[in-house]
Design a protein around this motif. Structure first.
Motif, PDB file in Angstrom:
ATOM      1  N   TYR A  15       1.461   9.137  -6.012  1.00  0.00           N
ATOM      2  CA  TYR A  15       1.992  10.485  -5.790  1.00  0.00           C
ATOM      3  C   TYR A  15       2.971  10.873  -6.895  1.00  0.00           C
ATOM      4  O   TYR A  15       2.938  11.994  -7.425  1.00  0.00           O
ATOM      5  CB  TYR A  15       2.718  10.540  -4.446  1.00  0.00           C
ATOM      6  N   TYR A  16       3.878   9.949  -7.234  1.00  0.00           N
ATOM      7  CA  TYR A  16       4.927  10.236  -8.226  1.00  0.00           C
ATOM      8  C   TYR A  16       4.320  10.617  -9.570  1.00  0.00           C
ATOM      9  O   TYR A  16       4.759  11.574 -10.218  1.00  0.00           O
ATOM     10  CB  TYR A  16       5.833   9.006  -8.376  1.00  0.00           C
ATOM     11  N   ARG A  17       3.306   9.884  -9.985  1.00  0.00           N
ATOM     12  CA  ARG A  17       2.684  10.153 -11.281  1.00  0.00           C
ATOM     13  C   ARG A  17       1.928  11.482 -11.295  1.00  0.00           C
ATOM     14  O   ARG A  17       1.663  12.035 -12.363  1.00  0.00           O
ATOM     15  CB  ARG A  17       1.727   9.019 -11.634  1.00  0.00           C
ATOM     16  N   GLN A  18       1.580  11.980 -10.120  1.00  0.00           N
ATOM     17  CA  GLN A  18       0.907  13.288 -10.032  1.00  0.00           C
ATOM     18  C   GLN A  18       1.903  14.418  -9.762  1.00  0.00           C
ATOM     19  O   GLN A  18       1.496  15.533  -9.462  1.00  0.00           O
ATOM     20  CB  GLN A  18      -0.142  13.251  -8.916  1.00  0.00           C
ATOM     21  N   ALA A  19       3.197  14.075  -9.849  1.00  0.00           N
ATOM     22  CA  ALA A  19       4.279  15.041  -9.605  1.00  0.00           C
ATOM     23  C   ALA A  19       4.284  15.556  -8.170  1.00  0.00           C
ATOM     24  O   ALA A  19       4.779  16.647  -7.895  1.00  0.00           O
ATOM     25  CB  ALA A  19       4.195  16.215 -10.584  1.00  0.00           C
ATOM     26  N   LYS A  20       3.763  14.748  -7.248  1.00  0.00           N
ATOM     27  CA  LYS A  20       3.834  15.071  -5.823  1.00  0.00           C
ATOM     28  C   LYS A  20       5.064  14.349  -5.253  1.00  0.00           C
ATOM     29  O   LYS A  20       4.966  13.352  -4.548  1.00  0.00           O
ATOM     30  CB  LYS A  20       2.559  14.629  -5.094  1.00  0.00           C
ATOM     31  N   TYR A  21       6.233  14.881  -5.596  1.00  0.00           N
ATOM     32  CA  TYR A  21       7.461  14.127  -5.362  1.00  0.00           C
ATOM     33  C   TYR A  21       7.854  14.037  -3.886  1.00  0.00           C
ATOM     34  O   TYR A  21       8.401  13.014  -3.457  1.00  0.00           O
ATOM     35  CB  TYR A  21       8.595  14.744  -6.186  1.00  0.00           C
ATOM     36  N   ILE A  22       7.586  15.069  -3.123  1.00  0.00           N
ATOM     37  CA  ILE A  22       7.911  15.014  -1.689  1.00  0.00           C
ATOM     38  C   ILE A  22       7.066  13.946  -1.001  1.00  0.00           C
ATOM     39  O   ILE A  22       7.572  13.135  -0.210  1.00  0.00           O
ATOM     40  CB  ILE A  22       7.681  16.384  -1.018  1.00  0.00           C
ATOM     41  N   GLU A  23       5.768  13.929  -1.314  1.00  0.00           N
ATOM     42  CA  GLU A  23       4.876  12.916  -0.744  1.00  0.00           C
ATOM     43  C   GLU A  23       5.276  11.522  -1.213  1.00  0.00           C
ATOM     44  O   GLU A  23       5.204  10.544  -0.446  1.00  0.00           O
ATOM     45  CB  GLU A  23       3.423  13.204  -1.126  1.00  0.00           C
ATOM     46  N   ALA A  24       5.723  11.429  -2.492  1.00  0.00           N
ATOM     47  CA  ALA A  24       6.165  10.133  -3.014  1.00  0.00           C
ATOM     48  C   ALA A  24       7.376   9.633  -2.231  1.00  0.00           C
ATOM     49  O   ALA A  24       7.462   8.446  -1.894  1.00  0.00           O
ATOM     50  CB  ALA A  24       6.501  10.262  -4.497  1.00  0.00           C
ATOM     51  N   CYS A  25       8.303  10.541  -1.936  1.00  0.00           N
ATOM     52  CA  CYS A  25       9.488  10.160  -1.148  1.00  0.00           C
ATOM     53  C   CYS A  25       9.082   9.611   0.217  1.00  0.00           C
ATOM     54  O   CYS A  25       9.641   8.605   0.692  1.00  0.00           O
ATOM     55  CB  CYS A  25      10.408  11.362  -0.968  1.00  0.00           C
ATOM     56  N   GLN A  26       8.113  10.246   0.841  1.00  0.00           N
ATOM     57  CA  GLN A  26       7.681   9.814   2.170  1.00  0.00           C
ATOM     58  C   GLN A  26       7.054   8.416   2.132  1.00  0.00           C
ATOM     59  O   GLN A  26       7.345   7.569   2.981  1.00  0.00           O
ATOM     60  CB  GLN A  26       6.685  10.831   2.740  1.00  0.00           C
ATOM     61  N   SER A  27       6.206   8.171   1.142  1.00  0.00           N
ATOM     62  CA  SER A  27       5.567   6.862   1.044  1.00  0.00           C
ATOM     63  C   SER A  27       6.570   5.776   0.680  1.00  0.00           C
ATOM     64  O   SER A  27       6.547   4.673   1.246  1.00  0.00           O
ATOM     65  CB  SER A  27       4.447   6.904  -0.001  1.00  0.00           C
ATOM     66  N   TYR A  28       7.458   6.085  -0.266  1.00  0.00           N
ATOM     67  CA  TYR A  28       8.485   5.110  -0.648  1.00  0.00           C
ATOM     68  C   TYR A  28       9.432   4.817   0.519  1.00  0.00           C
ATOM     69  O   TYR A  28       9.917   3.694   0.658  1.00  0.00           O
ATOM     70  CB  TYR A  28       9.278   5.621  -1.844  1.00  0.00           C
ATOM     71  N   GLN A  29       9.693   5.825   1.354  1.00  0.00           N
ATOM     72  CA  GLN A  29      10.543   5.620   2.524  1.00  0.00           C
ATOM     73  C   GLN A  29       9.888   4.636   3.495  1.00  0.00           C
ATOM     74  O   GLN A  29      10.566   3.781   4.076  1.00  0.00           O
ATOM     75  CB  GLN A  29      10.812   6.950   3.223  1.00  0.00           C
ATOM     76  N   GLU A  30       8.569   4.770   3.670  1.00  0.00           N
ATOM     77  CA  GLU A  30       7.855   3.845   4.549  1.00  0.00           C
ATOM     78  C   GLU A  30       7.936   2.414   4.006  1.00  0.00           C
ATOM     79  O   GLU A  30       8.092   1.457   4.771  1.00  0.00           O
ATOM     80  CB  GLU A  30       6.388   4.266   4.677  1.00  0.00           C
ATOM     81  N   ALA A  31       7.828   2.278   2.686  1.00  0.00           N
ATOM     82  CA  ALA A  31       7.937   0.947   2.085  1.00  0.00           C
ATOM     83  C   ALA A  31       9.344   0.378   2.282  1.00  0.00           C
ATOM     84  O   ALA A  31       9.514  -0.799   2.606  1.00  0.00           O
ATOM     85  CB  ALA A  31       7.595   1.019   0.596  1.00  0.00           C
ATOM     86  N   PHE A  50       0.834  -1.202   0.000  1.00  0.00           N
ATOM     87  CA  PHE A  50       0.000   0.000   0.000  1.00  0.00           C
ATOM     88  C   PHE A  50       0.868   1.251   0.000  1.00  0.00           C
ATOM     89  O   PHE A  50       0.588   2.223  -0.716  1.00  0.00           O
ATOM     90  CB  PHE A  50      -0.933   0.011   1.216  1.00  0.00           C
ATOM     91  N   PHE A  51       1.933   1.236   0.799  1.00  0.00           N
ATOM     92  CA  PHE A  51       2.849   2.387   0.813  1.00  0.00           C
ATOM     93  C   PHE A  51       3.526   2.561  -0.543  1.00  0.00           C
ATOM     94  O   PHE A  51       3.651   3.688  -1.051  1.00  0.00           O
ATOM     95  CB  PHE A  51       3.913   2.203   1.903  1.00  0.00           C
ATOM     96  N   ALA A  52       3.977   1.441  -1.131  1.00  0.00           N
ATOM     97  CA  ALA A  52       4.664   1.515  -2.418  1.00  0.00           C
ATOM     98  C   ALA A  52       3.737   2.035  -3.513  1.00  0.00           C
ATOM     99  O   ALA A  52       4.122   2.902  -4.321  1.00  0.00           O
ATOM    100  CB  ALA A  52       5.211   0.141  -2.792  1.00  0.00           C
ATOM    101  N   ASN A  53       2.517   1.535  -3.559  1.00  0.00           N
ATOM    102  CA  ASN A  53       1.574   1.966  -4.589  1.00  0.00           C
ATOM    103  C   ASN A  53       1.093   3.396  -4.364  1.00  0.00           C
ATOM    104  O   ASN A  53       0.845   4.129  -5.325  1.00  0.00           O
ATOM    105  CB  ASN A  53       0.389   1.011  -4.648  1.00  0.00           C
ATOM    106  N   LEU A  54       0.967   3.801  -3.100  1.00  0.00           N
ATOM    107  CA  LEU A  54       0.628   5.195  -2.815  1.00  0.00           C
ATOM    108  C   LEU A  54       1.760   6.101  -3.286  1.00  0.00           C
ATOM    109  O   LEU A  54       1.522   7.171  -3.852  1.00  0.00           O
ATOM    110  CB  LEU A  54       0.375   5.393  -1.320  1.00  0.00           C
ATOM    111  N   GLY A  55       3.017   5.651  -3.072  1.00  0.00           N
ATOM    112  CA  GLY A  55       4.160   6.421  -3.566  1.00  0.00           C
ATOM    113  C   GLY A  55       4.122   6.587  -5.072  1.00  0.00           C
ATOM    114  O   GLY A  55       4.403   7.669  -5.602  1.00  0.00           O
ATOM    115  N   LEU A  56       3.756   5.525  -5.784  1.00  0.00           N
ATOM    116  CA  LEU A  56       3.654   5.596  -7.241  1.00  0.00           C
ATOM    117  C   LEU A  56       2.540   6.547  -7.668  1.00  0.00           C
ATOM    118  O   LEU A  56       2.694   7.311  -8.632  1.00  0.00           O
ATOM    119  CB  LEU A  56       3.410   4.194  -7.808  1.00  0.00           C
TER     120      LEU A  56
END
Length: 254
Positions: free
Chosen positions: A150-166, A142-148
Motif C-alpha cells: 500500500y505504502y509504495r502505491q501511495a495508499k497511505y491510509i490503507e498502509a496505516c491500517q495494515s501496519y497497525q494490524e501488524a 502478511f499484514f506488514a507486507n500488505l502495508g508496504l
C-alpha cells in the motif's frame, strides 16, 4: 334363488361404481398431465430453459495422489528458489504459478509469489495476493507486507491500517512502530506518528533515517525543542553531516 339374484345385482353395482371412480380418476390425472405439458410447452416457447439438478460428488484424492502432488510442488519450489538466487525473476514466477496449478491452496507458495511481486516492484499484484492470503491466515508478516505494498502505491491510509494490524500482533517489535510511524507521516497524521517513532527510536537508537523522520515530525508539530534534541542525536552519530549542522544552527537562533 331370489337372494342369489339380489347378491349378483349388488356386486355388479359395486363393480360399476368402482370402475366409474377409477375412470374419473384417470381422466383427472390425464387432465393434470395435459395441463402441465401445455404449461411447459408455453414456457419453452417463451425461451425458458429447464436445467435438471444433479448432485456432483467431489472426487477424493487418494493418499498416493496427494503425496505425488506434494513432491511435485516441493520440486517446483526448489527450482523457483534456485531461479531467484540467479536473479531469474520471470522463471521463478512461472515456477511458483505452476506449483499453484498443482496445489492451488498451498499458502507457502502463495506467500513466496506475493513476496516475489513485492520485491520486483509489482505492488498491485502483491496487494491482491496478500489480501487473499489474509482471508486464510492472519499472519503478521502478511499484514506488514500488505502495508508496504500500500505504502509504495501511495495508499497511505490503507498502509496505516495494515501496519497497525501488524503492530497489534507484535507490539514489542520496534520495526512495527517505525513502519506505522512512517506511514502516518506520509498520511500527514503527525500527532499519531510522533509517539510511534519515539518508541521505535529507543530500540533503534542508531537508525539515522528514523531519527530524521522523528525530527521532521516534531518540526511539523511545532515542537522545535524536541526537534533540536533529535538533530543533536543525529549529529553525534553523523558528525560530518553538514545539513544536520545547518538545521541545528537554525534552531538555536530561533
Amino acid at each position: 334363488m331370489i337372494y342369489v339374484s339380489v347378491l349378483t345385482i349388488s356386486l355388479l353395482g359395486i363393480f360399476l361404481l368402482f370402475g366409474a371412480r377409477v375412470l374419473l380418476r384417470n381422466r383427472g390425472v390425464r387432465r393434470l398431465v395435459r395441463g402441465m405439458k401445455q404449461r411447459f410447452q408455453s414456457a419453452e416457447e417463451r425461451g425458458a430453459l429447464f436445467v435438471e439438478e444433479k448432485r456432483i460428488a467431489r472426487p477424493r484424492k487418494s493418499p498416493r495422489t496427494s503425496a505425488i502432488e506434494m513432491q511435485q510442488v516441493r520440486s517446483l519450489i526448489r527450482q523457483a528458489e534456485k531461479a531467484l538466487a540467479q536473479s531469474k525473476t520471470e522463471e521463478a514466477e512461472r515456477l511458483f504459478i505452476q506449483a499453484l496449478t498443482v496445489q492451488p491452496q498451498a499458502l507457502d507458495v502463495q506467500a513466496q509469489l506475493a513476496k516475489l511481486y513485492l520485491t520486483s516492484n509489482r505492488e498491485n499484484k502483491a496487494e491482491a495476493l496478500y489480501k487473499e492470503l489474509l482471508t486464510q491466515r492472519q499472519d503478521v508478516s502478511f499484514f506488514a507486507n500488505l502495508g508496504l505494498a500500500y505504502y509504495r502505491q501511495a495508499k497511505y491510509i490503507e498502509a496505516c491500517q495494515s501496519y497497525q494490524e501488524a503492530l497489534n500482533r507484535e507490539p514489542q517489535v520496534p520495526e512495527r512502530s517505525f513502519a506505522l510511524g512512517k506511514a502516518c507521516i506520509a498520511a500527514q497524521r503527525y500527532e499519531e506518528a510522533a509517539p510511534l517513532l519515539e518508541k521505535a527510536s529507543v530500540r533503534l537508537s542508531r537508525d539515522t533515517g528514523l531519527l530524521h523522520l522523528l525530527a521532521e515530525c516534531y518540526m511539523q508539530l511545532g515542537h522545535t525543542d524536541k526537534a533540536e534534541e533529535t538533530y543533536r542525536r543525529i549529529n553525534k552519530l553523523e558528525p560530518y553531516d553538514e545539513e544536520v549542522k545547518a538545521k541545528l544552527l537554525s534552531l538555536t537562533r530561533t
